[in-house]
Design a protein around this motif. Structure first.
Motif, PDB file in Angstrom:
ATOM      1  N   GLN A  79       0.819  -1.205   0.000  1.00  0.00           N
ATOM      2  CA  GLN A  79       0.000   0.000   0.000  1.00  0.00           C
ATOM      3  C   GLN A  79       0.858   1.261   0.000  1.00  0.00           C
ATOM      4  OE1 GLN A  79      -3.178   0.176   2.938  1.00  0.00           O
ATOM      5  NE2 GLN A  79      -2.912   2.365   3.150  1.00  0.00           N
ATOM      6  N   GLN A  80       1.906   1.266   0.810  1.00  0.00           N
ATOM      7  CA  GLN A  80       2.777   2.429   0.907  1.00  0.00           C
ATOM      8  C   GLN A  80       4.017   2.329   0.037  1.00  0.00           C
ATOM      9  OE1 GLN A  80       3.060   4.157   5.117  1.00  0.00           O
ATOM     10  NE2 GLN A  80       2.598   2.010   5.498  1.00  0.00           N
ATOM     11  N   TRP A 115      -5.597   5.189   7.655  1.00  0.00           N
ATOM     12  CA  TRP A 115      -5.683   5.888   6.364  1.00  0.00           C
ATOM     13  C   TRP A 115      -5.121   7.283   6.549  1.00  0.00           C
ATOM     14  CZ3 TRP A 115      -8.350  10.251   4.547  1.00  0.00           C
ATOM     15  CH2 TRP A 115      -8.463  10.369   3.146  1.00  0.00           C
ATOM     16  N   TRP A 169      -2.946   9.546   0.989  1.00  0.00           N
ATOM     17  CA  TRP A 169      -3.172   8.308   0.230  1.00  0.00           C
ATOM     18  C   TRP A 169      -4.461   8.356  -0.579  1.00  0.00           C
ATOM     19  CZ3 TRP A 169      -2.534   4.726   5.103  1.00  0.00           C
ATOM     20  CH2 TRP A 169      -1.238   4.884   5.615  1.00  0.00           C
ATOM     21  N   GLN A 207      -4.519   7.019  -4.166  1.00  0.00           N
ATOM     22  CA  GLN A 207      -4.355   5.574  -4.300  1.00  0.00           C
ATOM     23  C   GLN A 207      -5.532   4.808  -3.717  1.00  0.00           C
ATOM     24  OE1 GLN A 207      -0.536   5.502  -2.201  1.00  0.00           O
ATOM     25  NE2 GLN A 207       0.401   4.717  -4.075  1.00  0.00           N
TER      26      GLN A 207
END
Length: 293
Positions: free
Chosen positions: A49-50, A252, A256, A259
């Motif tokens: 995710q990151q 969260w 972000w 994305q």
């Protein structure tokens, strides 16, 4: 065996670079593992995710007696919850080993030094040693040492607007946590982290206090396995809070949004919490001849 001082420069170079996705080893669950001796090791996990590396440490627990293993596994799960207001950590385990992963190190990869990596590893290993004795230790800045988010910052404004939409009775400029009851009867709390400005989603999915013996150990083992399965995907972790409740934590950040839009994150977090609650209930159903607590 490896020495921390020798490992730190190579690990520093990896942590400085976002890199590309690396498939975890099916046996260890990590993309890279370095043995340290005394049954301990350093792990690197790639977080999709990151698009960054996560630093972790582990120790072998297969030869421990059942009481020590159970005490240590629960201590690790409690750190996962207690660290949510500092530097988020998550606990992994598979019956043969325990792992502690730092989800927030380091804040500025470009400025990272080998000395800082070595220092962080020493701190994590020291923490893991204490947890192996059942001592709950959550590092990072506690809530009272963090400055409250400014009401006019972008993260606070976005949080305030969304929470106001969920509950019109909220004070107009409040950044207080919002408690919700989602379908089907899922208690949730959404908060704004006072330091990092992450949105912290907590879903309360079960009560471990009603379980004991093998069933409790089965629940703890299952939560640790879930953490290992989701670690490299999205920021979600199972934990135990101070009241022995099973809490699913998800994070969260406004950065972000491109994305992962906010509503997608809320939907994902809620669906995963519902699935984990079902698994917790399935384990609890084996107690007292199938009676749900």
């Amino acid at each position: 065996m490896n020495d921390l001082a020798e490992l730190a420069p190579a690990l520093c170079r990896l942590l400085q670079n976002q890199g590309a996705a690396v498939a975890p080893d099916p046996d260890t669950g990590a993309a890279l593992r370095c043995a340290l001796g005394r049954g301990r090791w350093v792990d690197l996990h790639f977080q999709a995710q990151q698009q960054r590396w996560l630093l972790g440490v582990g120790c072998a627990s297969g030869m421990w007696d059942a009481a020590r293993r159970a005490r240590s596994e629960e201590a690790l799960l409690r750190v996962g919850h207690a660290s949510r207001w500092g530097l988020q950590q998550t606990a992994l385990g598979d019956g043969q080993g325990l792992q502690l992963v730092d989800c927030d190190f380091c804040a500025a990869p470009a400025q990272l030094t080998a000395a800082a990596v070595e220092q962080q590893l020493q701190a994590l290993l020291g923490q893991l040693d204490a947890l192996a004795e059942g001592d709950d230790m959550a590092p990072g800045a506690p809530l009272e040492r963090c400055a409250a988010p400014r009401p006019d910052c972008g993260c606070a404004q976005a949080f305030r607007a969304r929470m106001q939409a969920l509950d019109a009775s909220r004070a107009p400029r409040s950044v207080a946590a919002q408690e919700l009851l989602l379908e089907p009867q899922l208690p949730v709390r959404i908060s704004l982290h006072p330091c990092s400005h992450h949105w912290v989603f907590e879903a309360f999915v079960g009560d471990a206090s009603v379980l004991a013996g093998p069933l409790r150990r089965s629940l703890v083992a299952a939560l640790l396995l879930v953490n290992g399965a989701v670690l490299t995907g999205r920021l979600l972790a199972c934990s135990l809070d101070g009241c022995d409740r099973v809490v699913v934590i998800s994070r969260w950040h406004l950065d972000w949004a491109a994305q992962m839009p906010l509503l997608d994150w809320l939907d994902y977090s809620t669906r995963q919490a519902q699935r984990i609650r079902a698994a917790v209930a399935a384990i609890a159903m084996h107690d007292d001849g199938g009676r749900l607590p």
